[in-house]
Write a protein that holds these residues in place. Structure first.
Motif, PDB file in Angstrom:
ATOM      1  N   TYR A  54       0.810  -1.226   0.000  1.00 25.04           N
ATOM      2  CA  TYR A  54       0.000   0.000   0.000  1.00 25.04           C
ATOM      3  C   TYR A  54       0.843   1.276   0.000  1.00 25.04           C
ATOM      4  O   TYR A  54       0.546   2.206  -0.748  1.00 25.04           O
ATOM      5  CB  TYR A  54      -1.033  -0.045   1.131  1.00 25.04           C
ATOM      6  N   PRO A  55       1.913   1.329   0.804  1.00 22.96           N
ATOM      7  CA  PRO A  55       2.781   2.518   0.659  1.00 22.96           C
ATOM      8  C   PRO A  55       3.273   2.686  -0.772  1.00 22.96           C
ATOM      9  O   PRO A  55       3.294   3.795  -1.293  1.00 22.96           O
ATOM     10  CB  PRO A  55       3.936   2.216   1.618  1.00 22.96           C
ATOM     11  N   LEU A  57       1.808   1.643  -3.591  1.00 24.42           N
ATOM     12  CA  LEU A  57       0.712   2.115  -4.444  1.00 24.42           C
ATOM     13  C   LEU A  57       0.513   3.621  -4.292  1.00 24.42           C
ATOM     14  O   LEU A  57       0.374   4.361  -5.269  1.00 24.42           O
ATOM     15  CB  LEU A  57      -0.583   1.366  -4.085  1.00 24.42           C
ATOM     16  N   HIS A  58       0.508   4.078  -3.042  1.00 26.71           N
ATOM     17  CA  HIS A  58       0.298   5.508  -2.807  1.00 26.71           C
ATOM     18  C   HIS A  58       1.455   6.334  -3.341  1.00 26.71           C
ATOM     19  O   HIS A  58       1.268   7.458  -3.787  1.00 26.71           O
ATOM     20  CB  HIS A  58       0.065   5.761  -1.318  1.00 26.71           C
ATOM     21  N   ARG A  59       2.641   5.764  -3.277  1.00 26.68           N
ATOM     22  CA  ARG A  59       3.795   6.501  -3.784  1.00 26.68           C
ATOM     23  C   ARG A  59       3.707   6.652  -5.292  1.00 26.68           C
ATOM     24  O   ARG A  59       3.908   7.733  -5.833  1.00 26.68           O
ATOM     25  CB  ARG A  59       5.075   5.746  -3.401  1.00 26.68           C
ATOM     26  N   LYS A  80     -10.910   0.325  -4.158  1.00 25.65           N
ATOM     27  CA  LYS A  80     -10.106   1.340  -4.834  1.00 25.65           C
ATOM     28  C   LYS A  80      -9.366   0.681  -5.996  1.00 25.65           C
ATOM     29  O   LYS A  80      -8.534  -0.202  -5.771  1.00 25.65           O
ATOM     30  CB  LYS A  80      -9.112   1.952  -3.841  1.00 25.65           C
ATOM     31  N   TYR A  82      -6.863   0.746  -9.206  1.00 20.04           N
ATOM     32  CA  TYR A  82      -5.723   1.484  -9.741  1.00 20.04           C
ATOM     33  C   TYR A  82      -5.592   1.192 -11.226  1.00 20.04           C
ATOM     34  O   TYR A  82      -5.861   0.082 -11.674  1.00 20.04           O
ATOM     35  CB  TYR A  82      -4.435   1.070  -9.019  1.00 20.04           C
TER      36      TYR A  82
ATOM     37  N   ASN B  63       3.353   4.142   7.237  1.00 23.06           N
ATOM     38  CA  ASN B  63       4.263   4.083   6.097  1.00 23.06           C
ATOM     39  C   ASN B  63       3.630   4.664   4.846  1.00 23.06           C
ATOM     40  O   ASN B  63       4.314   5.254   4.013  1.00 23.06           O
ATOM     41  CB  ASN B  63       4.669   2.628   5.824  1.00 23.06           C
ATOM     42  N   THR B  64       2.324   4.442   4.714  1.00 20.59           N
ATOM     43  CA  THR B  64       1.645   4.969   3.536  1.00 20.59           C
ATOM     44  C   THR B  64       1.594   6.488   3.570  1.00 20.59           C
ATOM     45  O   THR B  64       1.816   7.167   2.575  1.00 20.59           O
ATOM     46  CB  THR B  64       0.219   4.398   3.458  1.00 20.59           C
ATOM     47  N   SER B  67       4.279   8.464   2.034  1.00 20.53           N
ATOM     48  CA  SER B  67       4.283   8.697   0.589  1.00 20.53           C
ATOM     49  C   SER B  67       3.411   9.888   0.212  1.00 20.53           C
ATOM     50  O   SER B  67       3.468  10.363  -0.908  1.00 20.53           O
ATOM     51  CB  SER B  67       3.833   7.442  -0.144  1.00 20.53           C
TER      52      SER B  67
END
Lengths: 115, 913
Positions: A54-55, A57-59, A80, A82, B63-64, B67
């Motif tokens: 998930y980090p 994906l958000h990045r 959600k 993508y 952590n998310t 970002s």
């Protein structure tokens, strides 16, 4: 601590982005499906840690390589989704060629007899 | 407004993203659980498996969030908020820590501001780095350290510009005018050469209001050479500095404001300086204070304007051996001090050789010494650098103790918060994140200390200004000093927050979470950081106590000095009729008339006058007794009628000076007991004669012998003194006189009346330096009073802070050892033995502290020897007292926790386990 089957390999640093982008090439989908797809396609050799999925994906979303929309899943739940953006496609191409160069280089060194 | 909306939308977007992330993860969990169920797990098990697989949701979210890009700032905000909450929750801790830091930082900042002003800062002029002082050095003669070289036939200077340097011999800051002219002849090394001489006090009359002001004579190139622009009008130029020029004066910015309301209003106005009309040509910029840091003249006059005030000044300009002006120069770009020295050494030598009048002088000629001048003159620097460095050391100790205390408090708190930290780490916080949060707390605490410290500094600068220099020194908070305070607080925050932060996050999560109070008994022989800190605090406190003891004893020695006169109910003030325009013979009658009026005042028992007040006196003139050897130690004082009666100096033989002693009547003199013994032995000196040397020698008959009285300060040995009627002619013209009034009630109640009387007599004559005799004595002991007060305050502070630290550590240890103590008591330990068990720790701490500090105290107290009076640096009384006070306070600090420990109920303590 989770117990991993010995056959699994650790993801190489920096390859998760490539895997996600490659997975999304097939069409828009949600995070869980991405993880499962990677796991299945790699014949269970690669296990994507949710803690880093998930980090990542958000990045990627923040970089504009993928975009996200809320849609109903096939089971009728809000999820959600993508999808690749044009920028993401370009990025995928670069990542692919980088990876190919890398794996060829590794192959040359690790399996010299193949040539 | 726009930024507010942006912030609002940011917050709203932020909230939405947070919700979305939650939903996304929830969806993931459901999908995963569903999948596991299809793989054959029971619903509940599948859910758990999914959760386990995901790991810590909080950690994934955290952590998310990274970002999203705004975390660092956000976390800082969080940390600050959290820190503020913890600070508010522990008010006592916060107050104690901030207060001790505030005192430490404040005291350091205040002292530093003086050091900055006096010792470190450059003159506020153009390119101060290229300014030099043109001085000279001479080996001097023999042991007579104070004596100037014999080449100086005439010396006109106030103290400070010349002095004896232990390495270089006699350093001269003043030169004859001819030397100045010599330096101006050749410009190969210097772009400009300019001169000035030290400020003296004038009677300045503006619009009919007279007051005393300090003025400095400067050469025509002074302002141009320094590169100082005018704030208004113009400054002195070369054409102003010649005999017969139009008299102009330049005012300082502050004088223009206080007397005219601003620089622009002052320019072009006419003022009277010593009753001579000058035109204000310009005003200096506000930051300019002349070339002597810490002392700012009120106005500047062209050097040749001194010819207007009469006397034999014209001769000074011509005399080759009269040393009186100070010369500065600006180096030509690319020329070093060494190069300039090399260029000028020979010409100066040639010139000075030509001024020698005999072989003795030729054998010991001054040698040119060019010194850096960017910091201005160094008279004040020499005088105050040692006291300031000493004070800086002491306040440094205070800060060290405060820091040790804070580190200790933070350590204790960190230990108390181990579980909190373990929970944070266990929930997935990284160690650096927790350290960052703890650091935020300590820096915030230190900043609070820093801000309060600035307030403390503001207050103490004003206090120190009065204490240290009797108000002559000036210093203020500026960005230099503020920067220091900021840096200090940041540094303490980081340094003393880091160690506890790292230590508390090192904890293994599991044992820390399981830890139960009192299960963890620290082994007695392991020396912990907090114990080291306590011992260090005790050691430093003792040093401060010893210093305080030494200075308090010095002060009390000074206060018990035999004055020889009665200090109570005496009012002193100065008048200078000559500066207001009175002429020779008439001056004496003016003063006589005034004395009569003061004598007639109700409440004034008796009034008299002398040319200097006894304690500020210092006039020497050759005085010889026919048939006896000449003695250079003899000092004199010109006095008015009834001086001894007024001062209550006992008359041993003969009589006081009185109204019989008039101008023209037989010249008389009163001598001190010491002078009588020295010159006449056991014989009766009454009726014998003395000769006052000088230009016109005068024969005087001894009419009285008086008891010794302090002359010229408190510390100096009392010299043999002769008292001469001021109105029978003196070696210099009668000008300024100090009046003394013996009053029957508080002398300060007479100040207004005195001013009125003087004003009635002549409005042009200002009354200055009004003070009581006691105030003057306190002023003379200014440095000693300052040191005694500051050191005892510092020592008290150090002691309190150290004791609080000791108390805190002991209480904390006892809280942790409750179980152990409970068991001991259950097994039959008596209360007394429990108290002793705790106090034993105190004794060990104190003994360790003393073992470190006593040798240091013994070794370093000799460094302060020059500040002491009438005592040895290793004063056993001061040392013993310090040790006793320290031990008593430490035991007192330890007694409360010890008593608490002895009151532990074994049943309750054991049930706690």
């Amino acid at each position: 601590m989770s117990v991993k089957p010995p056959s699994r390999v650790e993801l190489l640093q920096g390859t998760l982005d490539l895997l996600i982008l490659q997975t999304l090439l097939a069409g828009p989908t949600h995070g869980h499906a991405i993880a499962k797809h990677i796991q299945r396609t790699s014949e269970d050799l690669l296990q994507v840690e949710t803690g880093s999925l998930y980090p990542a994906l958000h990045r990627l979303e923040a970089k504009g390589w993928i975009s996200a929309t809320w849609e109903l899943s096939d089971k009728g739940k809000r999820a959600k989704y993508y999808r690749l953006t044009p920028l993401g496609r370009k990025q995928l191409a670069t990542e692919q060629s980088k990876w190919q160069a890398f794996s060829r280089a590794m192959g040359l060194i690790v399996n010299p007899e193949v040539l | 407004m726009i930024s507010f909306f942006r912030k609002l939308t940011w917050l709203m977007r932020r909230r939405r993203k947070e919700d979305e992330l939650g939903e996304e993860l929830r969806f993931h969990l459901e999908e995963e659980a569903e999948q596991r169920q299809t793989e054959g797990l029971a619903a509940e098990q599948a859910r758990w498996a999914a959760l386990r697989d995901l790991g810590s949701i909080a950690s994934v979210q955290e952590n998310t969030r990274v970002s999203w890009g705004w975390t660092t700032l956000e976390q800082l905000g969080q940390d600050v908020r959290y820190a503020l909450r913890t600070m508010l929750a522990n008010k006592a801790f916060t107050a104690l820590a901030a207060l001790s830091l505030a005192l430490g930082i404040g005291a350091n900042t205040a002292i530093y501001s003086f050091m900055d002003t006096l010792l470190l800062r450059s003159l506020p002029v153009q390119d101060p780095g290229s300014l030099v002082l043109l001085n000279w050095q001479a080996a001097g003669r023999g042991q007579d350290a104070e004596r100037s070289p014999s080449i100086m036939h005439g010396v006109h200077t106030r103290s400070g510009s010349s002095y004896r340097d232990p390495q270089k011999g006699y350093i001269g800051g003043i030169v004859p005018y001819a030397a100045f002219e010599l330096f101006r002849k050749d410009d190969s090394a210097f772009t400009s050469v300019f001169a000035h001489y030290q400020p003296s006090s004038f009677t300045l009359s503006v619009k009919g209001e007279a007051d005393i002001a300090s003025g400095e004579y400067v050469s025509g190139d002074f302002f141009r050479g320094l590169g100082v622009p005018a704030a208004s009008g113009r400054l002195i130029v070369s054409d102003d500095d010649r005999a017969g020029a139009e008299p102009v004066a330049i005012l300082s910015h502050s004088l223009s404001q206080s007397r005219f309301g601003g620089p622009a209003q002052a320019v072009g106005q006419s003022i009277l300086i010593n009753n001579i009309a000058f035109t204000v040509a310009g005003v200096t910029p506000p930051e300019f204070f002349g070339v002597n840091p810490g002392i700012a003249p009120d106005f500047y006059l062209p050097m040749h304007a001194n010819l207007l005030f009469g006397g034999d000044i014209a001769g000074w300009y011509l005399a080759q051996n009269t040393y009186w002006i100070e010369v500065m120069a600006r180096l030509r770009p690319g020329v070093s001090i060494q190069a300039a020295q090399a260029t000028w050494a020979a010409p100066f030598r040639q010139w000075v050789e030509s001024t020698a009048t005999n072989d003795q002088e030729r054998a010991n000629l001054p040698v040119l010494l060019i010194r850096e001048g960017g910091g201005g003159l160094d008279a004040l620097r020499r005088r105050y650098s040692k006291p300031l460095y000493m004070l800086m050391t002491l306040v440094g100790f205070i800060l060290a103790i405060a820091c040790a205390n804070i580190a200790n408090l933070l350590l204790a708190r960190a230990t108390a918060r181990r579980r909190e930290m373990a929970v944070r780490l266990g929930m997935g916080a990284t160690r650096s994140r927790v350290v960052r949060q703890l650091l935020t707390e300590s820096i915030l605490l230190a900043s609070l200390g820093g801000i309060l410290g600035l307030l403390v500094a503001y207050g103490s600068i004003r206090f120190l200004t009065l204490l240290l220099g009797n108000g002559a020194l000036h210093s203020s908070l500026d960005w230099h000093v503020m920067g220091l305070a900021g840096a200090l607080s940041l540094l303490t925050g980081v340094v003393f927050g880091l160690v506890p932060a790292i230590q508390s996050t090192r904890a293994d999560v599991i044992p820390a979470l399981k830890e139960v109070r009192a299960s963890h008994t620290p082994s007695r022989f392991r020396v912990s950081l907090s114990q080291v800190l306590i011992v260090a605090q005790i050691a430093l406190s003792l040093l401060m106590l010893v210093a305080a003891g030494l200075f308090i004893r010095t002060l009390s020695n000074l206060q018990s000095v035999q004055l020889g006169f009665n200090r109570d109910n005496l009012l002193l003030f100065q008048l200078n009729a000559r500066q207001a325009g009175h002429q020779d013979a008439e001056i004496t009658s003016f003063y006589t008339e005034l004395q009569k009026r003061f004598n007639a005042l109700p409440g004034v028992r008796i009034a008299s006058l002398s040319h200097e007040s006894l304690l500020n006196a210092g006039t020497g003139q050759p005085i010889s007794v026919p048939g006896a050897e000449r003695d250079s130690k003899t000092r004199l004082l010109y006095v008015g009628p009834a001086f001894f009666t007024t001062m209550q100096i006992p008359i041993l033989l003969g009589r006081d000076i009185d109204d019989r002693d008039q101008p023209g009547s037989p010249a008389v003199v009163v001598i001190s007991e010491q002078f009588a013994k020295k010159n006449f032995g056991e014989e009766n000196p009454l009726g014998r004669h003395l000769t006052l040397g000088g230009r016109d020698p005068r024969d005087m008959e001894i009419v009285g012998v008086v008891r010794e009285a302090r002359y010229g300060g408190l510390k100096r040995e009392v010299p043999p003194v002769v008292y001469i009627p001021y109105n029978q002619g003196s070696h210099k013209a009668v000008a300024e006189m100090t009046f003394v009034l013996r009053t029957s009630s508080d002398p300060l109640g007479f100040v207004n009346t005195v001013r009125e009387i003087a004003h009635q007599a002549d409005a042009r004559v200002p009354v200055s330096n009004v003070q009581t005799q006691s105030a003057q004595i306190d002023e003379l002991m200014g440095q000693e009073i300052a040191f005694a007060k500051l050191c005892s305050a510092f020592a008290f502070l150090a002691l309190v802070v150290a004791c609080v630290g000791l108390y805190g550590t002991l209480s904390y240890n006892i809280a942790r050892r409750t179980g152990e103590i409970g068991i001991r008591m259950a097994l039959g330990a008596r209360r007394g033995s429990v108290v002793w068990m705790v106090l034993r720790d105190v004794v060990v701490f104190a003994a360790a502290g003393l073992a470190i500090s006593v040798p240091i105290a013994l070794a370093t107290s000799t460094l302060v020897a020059s500040f002491l009076f009438d005592m040895k640096p290793n004063d056993p009384l001061a040392l013993t007292l310090a040790v006793v006070i320290l031990l008593a306070s430490a035991l007192l600090a330890g007694y409360a926790p010890a008593r608490k420990a002895s009151r532990i109920d074994p049943m309750i303590a054991l049930r706690h386990q």
